[in-house]
Each structure stands twice: as C-alpha cells, then as structure tokens.
Design a protein around this motif. Structure first.
Motif: not given
Length: 411
Positions: A89-91, A136-148
């Motif tokens: 993902g990205t930060d 803070i890293l964002l896992d782009m392969e994980g399931p989307l949560g509230p607000g996408g």
C-alpha cells in the motif's frame, strides 16, 4: 542491486528513504519482507547498537493487526536493520499530499485503527514517540472500511527511542517532528503514552482540516504554540467528534484519553459522520516570526528545504535528521511564554478574507509613509549641507577672493 542483510535476508530494491535510513523490499526465509536499513553513522554507534539489542525482545513481542510487526533485528558488521512485515500500500502522507484532506468518516476510521495499534503497544510498555502520517501505512489489499477507508497500520515503532540515546541527544534536546510534539515533550519531560495520543489527535485534525492545528512558520514558533495556545473548532463536524479532539489535545497529559478509550469512542461517532464531505476551510496565515529569524543555509538542488529541518538556535548547523527525527533545543521557560495565552490560528472559509489583512495593509502603508518622510528629510538636509559647504568661506587657508570664485552668484 541485491545485497545481503545478515545471513537470512536479501534486499532487492529501495522502496523509500527517510532520515533514519532506507527501506528495502527484501526476501527472507518466510517470503517477502520490508527491511529498514539504518544509516551508517547510526550503525557505527556502539551505544546505539547495544540499545538496539536490548530493545529486541520488546519490539519482536509487539504483535497486533494494526501494527507493522518487527520480525527480526539484524546486527551484522556495518549493517543495522529492522526486518518488518511488508505492507502492500502507501503511507498516509502520500494520500494527504494527493487529496489534501479526507472525508470525516474515512479520517476517523483510519485514526481508530491506529488507536487500536497504540493500545496494544502501550499495554506492552512501548511508546511510539513519533506518530505522524509518514508512519501510518494504508493496506491497499485489505477490506474497505467506513467511508471507503483502507486498513491502517502504525510502523516505525522503536526507531525514535533507538536514536534518542543519552550520548546522541542531551537532556536539552528534542527528538520528534515539531507539528506533532506534545507540550510535555517541548518542556523537557520524559515521553509517556499520552504523547502518542496527542500526536494521533493532531493527525486526525490534519486529516480533517488539511493542516496541523499548531503548525506553520518557524519550528520555534510551532513548539511555543503547543505549550501556550488552544485549538479552535473546525466548522462542519459533529460536536461529539470535536470534543474528542479537544480532550486528546489537552495540555495536561492526564486529561487525555487512553488509546483504547479513543478507539472505542471514535467508532461510536462514526454513524454521525456518514455522508459528510471533506471540510472546506483554508489554512490560516502563519504568525509573524520576527523572533525566529530562519538562517540561510546552502542547499543542494537535489535536496530541497523541508519544513521542520532548521534548528531553534540561529547560526547552528541544521540537524542531519531532516525528516523523521528533527533534533531541537528545548526552549527556556521565558521563550515559551512568548506572550499571553490565546487560541491557535483560526481556520477560515475558502476564499474568505485573511484574518488581520486590513491591519497588515494599514501597517504597511504607515511604514511606507514613514520611510518616504525620512527620505525626504534626509534629502532636504543633504541639500542644505551642500549649500552651506558651497557658500562657506571658512576653509583653512581660504581667502575672500577664493570664496568669491567658488561660490555661485545669487540669482
């Protein structure tokens, strides 16, 4: 070009660079990993290496879904490295740079994830000390949560503590990033879990507003605001969310929520945020910084100046830790007082008049008129002196005939 890291890992390509070192895409016995290779000057510091080994157990034992786990610590010759889980993902800083601000629902969901990770770390006795969007890293392969929102994970645990050795940073120095430093750190107190809560609330404010509550201008001014100013409300968010932010930005550490409480209460307000668009506010003007004159340093074209990379002491060399760990002097009490307590810079609606614009314009006109008046006075004085010199016959050795031949005739 591939390089060996210890006997178990191979680094294949660089994923990113920071002030503390370089992150590589690597391979280990269990598959792909991220390898943070610390700078050579850090690796050659024997005191830091010893501290590195001492922290091994605490860092390896920190296992949580919202924390980028440290799998191994490698000390091998000139190599000092942390082997971590690889997050596809990205930060959060990259996303902020692209979008400037997030919708409140997505912002709160991300911060709640990070608060969960901090709760686990604090329960294990580990304080992060450098919570900010870059970590803070964002896992782009994980399931989307509230607000996408993508699942968020906190990384770089232990790096600030490892670098902050007694020999490397004295008691009068600060390790951290100015915009996110809790007031007690600025005042020289030891970092406790509450400093992470303050930093996380600052990140939440930044996700909503597009700027930090006390940032802008010289780092010295930023540090003073953390201690002396109170944050002002952001328009367009529910009062329940704002009160959470205010409580976690409290000057007194004991007044802030614990990480587990913050995570729970953030999720409680999520239903109130559904459908609210990103806020529409502009960053306030920075305060005048006459007391914090930034010295000029030569910089290479390939190395642009970054905010927070200048020292508090004018004339001293900028710290080599330019991004993640800006080392700064702890301001004296009289420096922190800097005037009466007040509110931080007030956000303004997009396109609105800048606060104090009329006053600044009037002050500029007044100064310009004063300058012209002084220049006119100087000119008149110069003309008068010139005329006096031209008509004077008091020079040593001058005769009346001499003066008559040099003086202009009266009209």
């Amino acid at each position: 070009m591939a390089r060996k890291i210890g006997s178990r890992y191979t680094a294949h390509q660089i994923l990113g660079r920071g002030s503390a070192g370089t992150v590589w895409l690597g391979e280990g016995p269990e598959g792909p990993v991220a390898i943070k290779l610390l700078r050579e000057d850090l690796a050659s510091d024997q005191e830091l290496v010893g501290r590195f080994v001492q922290e091994r157990t605490a860092l390896l034992g920190l296992d949580h879904a919202r924390v980028v786990s440290v799998r191994d610590l490698v000390v091998d010759g000139n190599d000092l490295a942390l082997v971590m889980d690889l997050v596809r993902g990205t930060d959060l800083r990259t996303r902020l740079d692209r979008e400037r601000r997030l919708a409140p629902e997505a912002a709160v969901a991300i911060i709640a994830d990070v608060a969960d990770g901090l709760a686990a770390a604090h329960a294990a006795g580990v304080v992060h000390r450098d919570v900010k969007p870059e970590n803070i890293l964002l896992d782009m392969e994980g399931p989307l949560g509230p607000g996408g929102s993508h699942p968020a994970l906190l990384t770089d645990f232990g790096v600030a503590k490892l670098i902050d050795t007694p020999r490397r940073t004295k008691a009068t120095r600060i390790i951290g990033t100015p915009d996110y430093l809790a007031p007690e750190i600025v005042e020289g107190l030891p970092p406790r879990a509450a400093v992470d809560i303050y930093a996380l609330a600052t990140v939440l404010y930044e996700l909503l507003a597009g700027f930090t509550p006390f940032g802008g201008g010289h780092p010295g001014a930023v540090l003073r605001r953390h201690v002396t100013e109170t944050v002002v409300p952001l328009p367009g968010i529910p009062e329940e969310l704002w009160q959470l932010i205010v409580q976690c930005l409290a000057k007194a550490p004991a007044s802030r929520l614990r990480a587990s409480e913050l995570a729970s209460r953030l999720r409680d307000v999520l239903p109130l945020l559904a459908g609210i668009p990103p806020l529409d506010v502009d960053e306030p003007d920075a305060e005048p910084t006459e007391a914090y004159e930034e010295p000029e340093y030569p910089t290479l074209p390939s190395e642009p100046r970054r905010r927070g990379a200048v020292p508090l002491v004018p004339g001293s060399a900028p710290d080599s830790n330019r991004d993640t760990h800006t080392s700064m002097r702890v301001p004296a009490p009289e420096e922190l007082s800097g005037g009466p307590r007040g509110t931080a810079r007030v956000p303004r609606p997009t396109g609105g008049a800048r606060p104090g614009a009329a006053r600044h314009k009037a002050e500029t006109v007044r100064k310009r008129r004063l300058t012209l008046a002084l220049a006119g006075t100087a000119l008149v004085a110069a003309v008068g002196v010139g005329g006096w010199l031209a008509t004077s016959g008091d020079d040593a050795g001058a005769t009346p005939q001499d003066s008559n031949t040099t003086a202009p005739e009266a009209p």
